[in-house]
Write a protein that holds these residues in place. Structure first.
Motif, PDB file in Angstrom:
ATOM      1  N   HIS A 155      52.390  21.044 -36.345  1.00  0.00           N
ATOM      2  CA  HIS A 155      51.365  20.666 -35.374  1.00  0.00           C
ATOM      3  C   HIS A 155      51.655  21.283 -34.006  1.00  0.00           C
ATOM      4  O   HIS A 155      50.757  21.823 -33.346  1.00  0.00           O
ATOM      5  CB  HIS A 155      51.329  19.132 -35.265  1.00  0.00           C
ATOM      6  N   LYS A 156      52.913  21.239 -33.563  1.00  0.00           N
ATOM      7  CA  LYS A 156      53.260  21.819 -32.265  1.00  0.00           C
ATOM      8  C   LYS A 156      53.112  23.342 -32.277  1.00  0.00           C
ATOM      9  O   LYS A 156      52.662  23.938 -31.290  1.00  0.00           O
ATOM     10  CB  LYS A 156      54.688  21.416 -31.871  1.00  0.00           C
ATOM     11  N   GLU A 157      53.498  23.979 -33.364  1.00  0.00           N
ATOM     12  CA  GLU A 157      53.349  25.436 -33.456  1.00  0.00           C
ATOM     13  C   GLU A 157      51.876  25.829 -33.407  1.00  0.00           C
ATOM     14  O   GLU A 157      51.507  26.816 -32.762  1.00  0.00           O
ATOM     15  CB  GLU A 157      54.006  25.954 -34.733  1.00  0.00           C
ATOM     16  N   ILE A 181      52.141  21.028 -24.340  1.00  0.00           N
ATOM     17  CA  ILE A 181      52.559  20.848 -25.730  1.00  0.00           C
ATOM     18  C   ILE A 181      53.452  19.622 -25.904  1.00  0.00           C
ATOM     19  O   ILE A 181      53.302  18.857 -26.859  1.00  0.00           O
ATOM     20  CB  ILE A 181      53.296  22.107 -26.247  1.00  0.00           C
ATOM     21  N   TRP A 182      54.381  19.420 -24.986  1.00  0.00           N
ATOM     22  CA  TRP A 182      55.293  18.266 -25.080  1.00  0.00           C
ATOM     23  C   TRP A 182      54.837  17.220 -24.062  1.00  0.00           C
ATOM     24  O   TRP A 182      55.543  16.909 -23.102  1.00  0.00           O
ATOM     25  CB  TRP A 182      56.726  18.711 -24.821  1.00  0.00           C
ATOM     26  N   VAL A 183      53.642  16.695 -24.271  1.00  0.00           N
ATOM     27  CA  VAL A 183      52.939  15.913 -23.260  1.00  0.00           C
ATOM     28  C   VAL A 183      53.764  14.728 -22.764  1.00  0.00           C
ATOM     29  O   VAL A 183      53.904  14.504 -21.569  1.00  0.00           O
ATOM     30  CB  VAL A 183      51.591  15.407 -23.817  1.00  0.00           C
ATOM     31  N   ARG A 184      54.321  13.962 -23.673  1.00  0.00           N
ATOM     32  CA  ARG A 184      54.975  12.712 -23.294  1.00  0.00           C
ATOM     33  C   ARG A 184      56.498  12.792 -23.358  1.00  0.00           C
ATOM     34  O   ARG A 184      57.180  11.777 -23.269  1.00  0.00           O
ATOM     35  CB  ARG A 184      54.480  11.572 -24.186  1.00  0.00           C
ATOM     36  N   GLU A 185      57.033  13.984 -23.553  1.00  0.00           N
ATOM     37  CA  GLU A 185      58.478  14.153 -23.646  1.00  0.00           C
ATOM     38  C   GLU A 185      58.980  14.728 -22.326  1.00  0.00           C
ATOM     39  O   GLU A 185      58.691  15.866 -21.977  1.00  0.00           O
ATOM     40  CB  GLU A 185      58.828  15.072 -24.816  1.00  0.00           C
TER      41      GLU A 185
END
Length: 229
Positions: A155-157, A181-185
């Protein structure tokens, strides 16, 4: 849609996934909360289904921690025992969007899941298809094709590749890529982003001979370039 299912009963989790896969979704089963939370750190999900009697993490704590790792609109459903009124009250109070009472009925499971997904993602009832040269992105199933053949991406790729193509020729900063891509991280190691970019480059064969080049921009980020006329 991508659905994560947590149930300490492996047979039940696999049955749920079998039913939901048959309805056209992509389902992943977990038998403990720790593994599921670990996966949510690495990849996103569109819907979470949790057995309220999971043993290794208290259900309310599990739901709270899962919500911290998911997009704000991600719906959650929990499974309760036939007479577990206290569990139902606790689950709703903890912020779950819906619940099902065991034993599960297949038709009801599919109908309730579809209703949750329609409410959470009203703009995705129809699949959006975007094409860039030989690459076709189908946004609803998260499917990526190259010259008519499907490319196996996470999904991230998928989201990372689509971000680059939507910004073709534009340098993207590492901060912008992180936020997209890493919205909440909040703390993503630099090597994690580099690894994902490398996988996208290799899986999509973004090389000059194929008309595209994904290159680093020194001390800034990355840029996808289209070569030739």
């Amino acid at each position: 849609m991508r659905i994560a299912v947590l149930d300490h009963d492996n047979a039940q989790a696999e049955l749920i996934c079998q039913v939901l896969n048959g309805a056209g979704h992509s389902c992943q089963a977990f038998d403990n909360g720790k593994d599921m939370l670990g996966q949510l750190r690495k990849d996103s999900t569109d819907l979470l289904i949790v057995d309220w009697q999971v043993s290794d993490v208290p259900a309310t704590e599990l739901l709270r921690r899962a919500k911290e790792k998911m997009a704000p609109n991600t719906p959650t459903m929990f499974l309760a025992g036939s007479s577990a009124e206290d569990d139902i009250v606790a689950g709703v109070t903890a912020g779950a969007d819906d619940y099902l009472v065991k034993p599960l009925r297949r038709g009801e499971l599919v109908a309730r899941v579809q209703a949750l997904l329609r409410r959470a993602y009203p703009s995705q009832n129809g699949a959006e298809q975007l094409q860039f040269g030989p690459y076709v992105f189908e946004t609803r199933p998260g499917r990526l094709m190259m010259d008519g053949e499907q490319i196996d991406v996470t999904h991230k790729e998928f989201n990372l590749a689509l971000l680059f193509f939507r910004n073709l020729g534009r340098p993207l900063s590492r901060a912008y890529i992180h936020e997209s891509i890493w919205v909440r991280e909040t703390a993503v190691p630099s090597r994690t982003m580099d690894t994902h970019v490398s996988r996208v480059r290799n899986k999509l064969r973004l090389r000059p001979e194929n008309g595209f080049r994904l290159v680093p921009v020194y001390s800034y980020g990355y840029r996808l370039e289209k070569l030739g006329a």
